[in-house]
Design a protein around this motif. Structure first.
Motif, PDB file in Angstrom:
ATOM      1  N   TYR A   1       0.833  -1.207   0.000  1.00  0.00           N
ATOM      2  CA  TYR A   1       0.000   0.000   0.000  1.00  0.00           C
ATOM      3  C   TYR A   1       0.867   1.256   0.000  1.00  0.00           C
ATOM      4  O   TYR A   1       0.556   2.253  -0.654  1.00  0.00           O
ATOM      5  CB  TYR A   1      -0.901   0.032   1.239  1.00  0.00           C
ATOM      6  CG  TYR A   1      -1.927  -1.071   1.327  1.00  0.00           C
ATOM      7  CD1 TYR A   1      -2.234  -1.870   0.233  1.00  0.00           C
ATOM      8  CD2 TYR A   1      -2.606  -1.313   2.525  1.00  0.00           C
ATOM      9  CE1 TYR A   1      -3.179  -2.882   0.327  1.00  0.00           C
ATOM     10  CE2 TYR A   1      -3.552  -2.306   2.632  1.00  0.00           C
ATOM     11  CZ  TYR A   1      -3.833  -3.107   1.539  1.00  0.00           C
ATOM     12  OH  TYR A   1      -4.766  -4.107   1.643  1.00  0.00           O
TER      13      TYR A   1
ATOM     14  N   LEU B   1       0.250   3.871  -3.022  1.00  0.00           N
ATOM     15  CA  LEU B   1      -0.382   5.157  -2.749  1.00  0.00           C
ATOM     16  C   LEU B   1       0.649   6.276  -2.599  1.00  0.00           C
ATOM     17  O   LEU B   1       0.419   7.398  -3.056  1.00  0.00           O
ATOM     18  CB  LEU B   1      -1.233   5.049  -1.481  1.00  0.00           C
ATOM     19  CG  LEU B   1      -2.385   4.040  -1.581  1.00  0.00           C
ATOM     20  CD1 LEU B   1      -3.078   3.870  -0.233  1.00  0.00           C
ATOM     21  CD2 LEU B   1      -3.384   4.482  -2.641  1.00  0.00           C
ATOM     22  N   GLY B   2       1.765   5.975  -1.952  1.00  0.00           N
ATOM     23  CA  GLY B   2       2.797   6.991  -1.802  1.00  0.00           C
ATOM     24  C   GLY B   2       3.330   7.475  -3.136  1.00  0.00           C
ATOM     25  O   GLY B   2       3.602   8.666  -3.323  1.00  0.00           O
TER      26      GLY B   2
ATOM     27  N   ILE C   1       1.710   7.652  -5.992  1.00  0.00           N
ATOM     28  CA  ILE C   1       0.728   8.537  -6.627  1.00  0.00           C
ATOM     29  C   ILE C   1       0.771   9.920  -5.983  1.00  0.00           C
ATOM     30  O   ILE C   1       0.755  10.949  -6.660  1.00  0.00           O
ATOM     31  CB  ILE C   1      -0.682   7.928  -6.513  1.00  0.00           C
ATOM     32  CG1 ILE C   1      -0.777   6.652  -7.364  1.00  0.00           C
ATOM     33  CG2 ILE C   1      -1.741   8.941  -6.942  1.00  0.00           C
ATOM     34  CD1 ILE C   1      -2.096   5.928  -7.229  1.00  0.00           C
ATOM     35  N   GLY C   2       0.846   9.959  -4.639  1.00  0.00           N
ATOM     36  CA  GLY C   2       0.913  11.245  -3.946  1.00  0.00           C
ATOM     37  C   GLY C   2       2.125  12.047  -4.347  1.00  0.00           C
ATOM     38  O   GLY C   2       2.035  13.258  -4.615  1.00  0.00           O
TER      39      GLY C   2
ATOM     40  N   LEU D   1     -10.017   3.223   1.524  1.00  0.00           N
ATOM     41  CA  LEU D   1      -9.552   4.562   1.848  1.00  0.00           C
ATOM     42  C   LEU D   1     -10.373   5.167   2.980  1.00  0.00           C
ATOM     43  O   LEU D   1     -11.583   4.958   3.073  1.00  0.00           O
ATOM     44  CB  LEU D   1      -9.634   5.461   0.616  1.00  0.00           C
ATOM     45  CG  LEU D   1      -8.798   5.026  -0.592  1.00  0.00           C
ATOM     46  CD1 LEU D   1      -8.961   6.020  -1.735  1.00  0.00           C
ATOM     47  CD2 LEU D   1      -7.336   4.884  -0.220  1.00  0.00           C
TER      48      LEU D   1
ATOM     49  N   ALA E   1       2.405  14.858   0.515  1.00  0.00           N
ATOM     50  CA  ALA E   1       1.336  14.245  -0.281  1.00  0.00           C
ATOM     51  C   ALA E   1       1.468  12.727  -0.294  1.00  0.00           C
ATOM     52  O   ALA E   1       0.461  11.999  -0.212  1.00  0.00           O
ATOM     53  CB  ALA E   1       1.375  14.794  -1.704  1.00  0.00           C
ATOM     54  N   ALA E   2       2.703  12.220  -0.392  1.00  0.00           N
ATOM     55  CA  ALA E   2       2.922  10.771  -0.389  1.00  0.00           C
ATOM     56  C   ALA E   2       2.467  10.155   0.933  1.00  0.00           C
ATOM     57  O   ALA E   2       1.807   9.100   0.954  1.00  0.00           O
ATOM     58  CB  ALA E   2       4.397  10.470  -0.636  1.00  0.00           C
TER      59      ALA E   2
ATOM     60  N   ALA F   1      -1.409  10.245   1.287  1.00  0.00           N
ATOM     61  CA  ALA F   1      -2.022   9.164   0.513  1.00  0.00           C
ATOM     62  C   ALA F   1      -1.836   7.824   1.212  1.00  0.00           C
ATOM     63  O   ALA F   1      -2.768   7.005   1.275  1.00  0.00           O
ATOM     64  CB  ALA F   1      -1.414   9.126  -0.889  1.00  0.00           C
TER      65      ALA F   1
ATOM     66  N   LEU G   1      -4.227   7.643   4.191  1.00  0.00           N
ATOM     67  CA  LEU G   1      -5.618   7.412   3.778  1.00  0.00           C
ATOM     68  C   LEU G   1      -5.849   5.954   3.390  1.00  0.00           C
ATOM     69  O   LEU G   1      -6.979   5.454   3.477  1.00  0.00           O
ATOM     70  CB  LEU G   1      -5.972   8.326   2.605  1.00  0.00           C
ATOM     71  CG  LEU G   1      -6.009   9.830   2.918  1.00  0.00           C
ATOM     72  CD1 LEU G   1      -6.300  10.636   1.658  1.00  0.00           C
ATOM     73  CD2 LEU G   1      -7.038  10.139   4.001  1.00  0.00           C
ATOM     74  N   GLY G   2      -4.789   5.264   2.966  1.00  0.00           N
ATOM     75  CA  GLY G   2      -4.891   3.841   2.656  1.00  0.00           C
ATOM     76  C   GLY G   2      -4.473   2.957   3.812  1.00  0.00           C
ATOM     77  O   GLY G   2      -4.236   1.762   3.635  1.00  0.00           O
TER      78      GLY G   2
ATOM     79  N   SER H   1       2.242   2.181  -9.586  1.00  0.00           N
ATOM     80  CA  SER H   1       1.099   2.047  -8.680  1.00  0.00           C
ATOM     81  C   SER H   1      -0.023   1.219  -9.313  1.00  0.00           C
ATOM     82  O   SER H   1      -0.650   0.384  -8.649  1.00  0.00           O
ATOM     83  CB  SER H   1       0.573   3.439  -8.301  1.00  0.00           C
ATOM     84  OG  SER H   1       1.551   4.167  -7.591  1.00  0.00           O
TER      85      SER H   1
END
Length: 567
Positions: A61, A65-66, A68-69, A246, A300-301, A304, A307-308, A338
């Motif tokens: 995860y 997700l990191g 994408i952030g 999320l 941001a990473a 994200a 949130l996951g 990702s």
């Protein structure tokens, strides 16, 4: 590919730059890099999640997700984001105590830690705190990384040997491990040793290739065919399928004073490691890097990841090197990575059930052993003992206190190191180079002509409260060793700044010399220094017309010496 010059909010959103300049021929390279990075990330993320004491899918995860952030707000085009060894060990050492043995609470606190890291990164971006992180010296980082590497290796040896392990720090773990060597499992040791050798040789012979995922596939196949789990070989077990749900992390789990040290330590580690790697790739590919923007990308990473329900992530040199060597041109490679990891979570997690934990330990070992840079430590011992001692403090602090306390102590040590260096500047007592109007340090050059009746000194640092007394005492000591001195000249050409304490020292030095009927003059002062000296009233005691002149021009007209004779 030039940096975007778009005005307004778009300069805080890097995709406006690299997407606008994106070329169609870059897409295959980004796609290959993304898939290659995903192949590297699967075994590493599983291993780091185990190191952090979390379920294996949590590591995936973080990468998914990191990445994408960071792709949305990060400034680097090659930096890869995911769990790192040092942060994973920090989570294991810190969250375990805070969770009190509750596995659900453990995962919640780890996720809350990622959210806190995101908040601190945003605060650091607002207040432009990147300059504070630079106070951590390279020597401190060498020692810290060596201590972290040794600690992580020691934490993985029980899994490689098939023993229980245990302990709170490096030395405690080492003692417990020595006591358990009689109970090691030869089969587990053989699996871990073969995997480690294959990883090390594969890394050397096939750099940039997905060696890790290949060894994982071979290990799973052999374990399944030979029925090794039935023989007592520990394996990862079933990994839940599907994408993470999320949602905001659970708040109220910790008091601020419990959460802040963990988050601050993660930010410090993540930013330093990430910026160091990002700078190297920016220099390699010829584009500017906004180090302040990296706080937004890192934030941001981690947001994200939080949130996951993941744990803190960072940019690491090893995964970034994989991304770069595979041909990544832009952060689109992170997005493709990702997507690839998401497909793996949806359809292929069942294949990882029989992955031996000894193989995961070998992956961690192979990823971190380079952190112990013995050559750098030996070089510091030969070149600069003060840097070596700083590195040694950081190394021992990590081994004794753990990753979190070690990095915080290392940060404090780096500040004290900076102050210690500034408090003992080199003070050059000058003589004339024969046949010239130039002057040099008597202690560093042979054949320099001594100045008769004159002591000329040049502080090779700013005059600050931490070194003013040292400079004054050095001049008075030189005066005590000399005879028939008529003039003391202070050359400020190597002093970029002076504070009030430095100006007060010059006042005191003038008064002391005046009491001995010795003239005092100041030369070579830059504009900012002259403004402060004038504001502090030194123009009433010394000739301000000489402040911007060279030492040779002042000594040549002998004005100061005539003033001394009139006293």
């Amino acid at each position: 590919m030039k940096a975007s010059s778009a005005p307004g909010w778009t300069r805080f959103f890097p995709p406006c730059g690299w997407l606008a300049a994106y070329r169609r021929e870059w897409l295959p390279a980004d796609a290959v890099a993304g898939i290659t990075l995903a192949a590297y990330a699967v075994p590493v993320s599983l291993a780091y999640a185990a190191l952090a004491g979390l379920p294996p899918q949590i590591g995936v995860y973080g990468y998914m997700l990191g990445g994408i952030g960071y792709a949305l707000l990060g400034a680097s085009r090659q930096l890869a984001i995911g769990p790192t060894s040092a942060i994973s060990l920090m989570i294991a050492a810190t969250v375990g105590v805070l969770a009190g043995g509750d596995a659900v609470r453990y995962a919640q606190i780890a996720s809350l830690g990622a959210f806190a890291v995101a908040v601190l990164c945003f605060i650091a971006w607002v207040f432009k705190l990147s300059v504070l992180v630079r106070l951590v010296s390279d020597s401190i980082l060498v020692g810290f990384k060596a201590g972290a590497g040794l600690t992580i290796i020691m934490s993985q040896l029980p899994s490689l040997l098939g023993v229980a392990g245990g302990g709170h720090n490096f030395f405690d773990r080492a003692v417990k491990l020595m006591g358990q060597l009689g109970h090691l499992d030869p089969l587990v040791l053989a699996i871990g040793a073969v995997a480690l050798l294959l990883l090390l040789f594969g890394e050397r012979l096939l750099p940039g290739k997905p060696v890790g995922i290949t060894i994982v596939a071979l290990a799973i196949a052999v374990t399944t065919l030979l029925g090794l789990p039935a023989l007592g070989v520990p394996v990862t077990g079933k990994i839940p399928e599907g994408l993470p749900a999320l949602g905001l992390p659970t708040f109220g789990l910790l008091e601020f004073d419990d959460l802040f040290p963990l988050a601050a330590g993660c930010v410090l580690l993540a930013y330093i490691e990430g910026v160091s790697a990002a700078r190297s790739f920016a220099a390699k590919h010829g584009y500017p890097l906004d180090v302040r923007q990296e706080f937004l990308g890192l934030g941001a990473a981690n947001l994200a990841a939080a949130l996951g329900h993941g744990y803190p992530v960072a940019g690491g040199l090893s995964q970034s090197a994989v991304n770069d060597s595979a041909g990544a041109r832009t952060p689109l490679a992170l997005v493709i990575c990702s997507v690839t990891l998401g497909l793996c979570l949806l359809f292929f997690t069942g294949l990882l059930t029989n992955l031996p934990k000894a193989v995961l330990a070998a992956i961690v070992f192979a990823a971190v052993y380079k952190l112990v840079d013995v050559r750098a430590l030996l070089r510091m011992w030969k070149v600069s003992r003060i840097d070596f001692y700083a590195a040694a403090i950081a190394l021992v602090a990590v081994l004794l206190l753990g990753i979190l306390q070690g990095v915080l102590l290392a940060s404090i040590a780096s500040i004290f190191l900076l102050l210690a260096r500034a408090s003992q500047p080199n003070i050059a007592f000058l003589g004339r180079l024969p046949g010239t109007g130039r002057y040099s340090d008597n202690a560093r050059h042979d054949g320099v002509e001594p100045l008769v009746g004159v002591i000329a000194f040049r502080p090779e640092a700013s005059l600050l409260y931490i070194n003013a007394e040292t400079i004054q005492q050095a001049v008075l000591d030189a005066l005590h060793r000399s005879t028939d001195v008529k003039l003391v000249a202070c050359d400020l050409s190597a002093s970029p700044y002076i504070d009030l304490a430095g100006a007060r020292m010059l006042h005191d030095l003038y008064d002391e010399l005046a009491s001995r009927h010795i003239a005092f003059c100041i030369v070579g002062a830059h504009a900012q220094l002259r403004d402060l000296l004038r504001a502090e009233g030194l123009a009433e005691k010394t000739d301000s017309g000489q402040w911007l002149r060279s030492l040779d021009s002042v000594l040549g007209d002998d004005k100061c010496l005539r003033n001394a004779s009139d006293r």
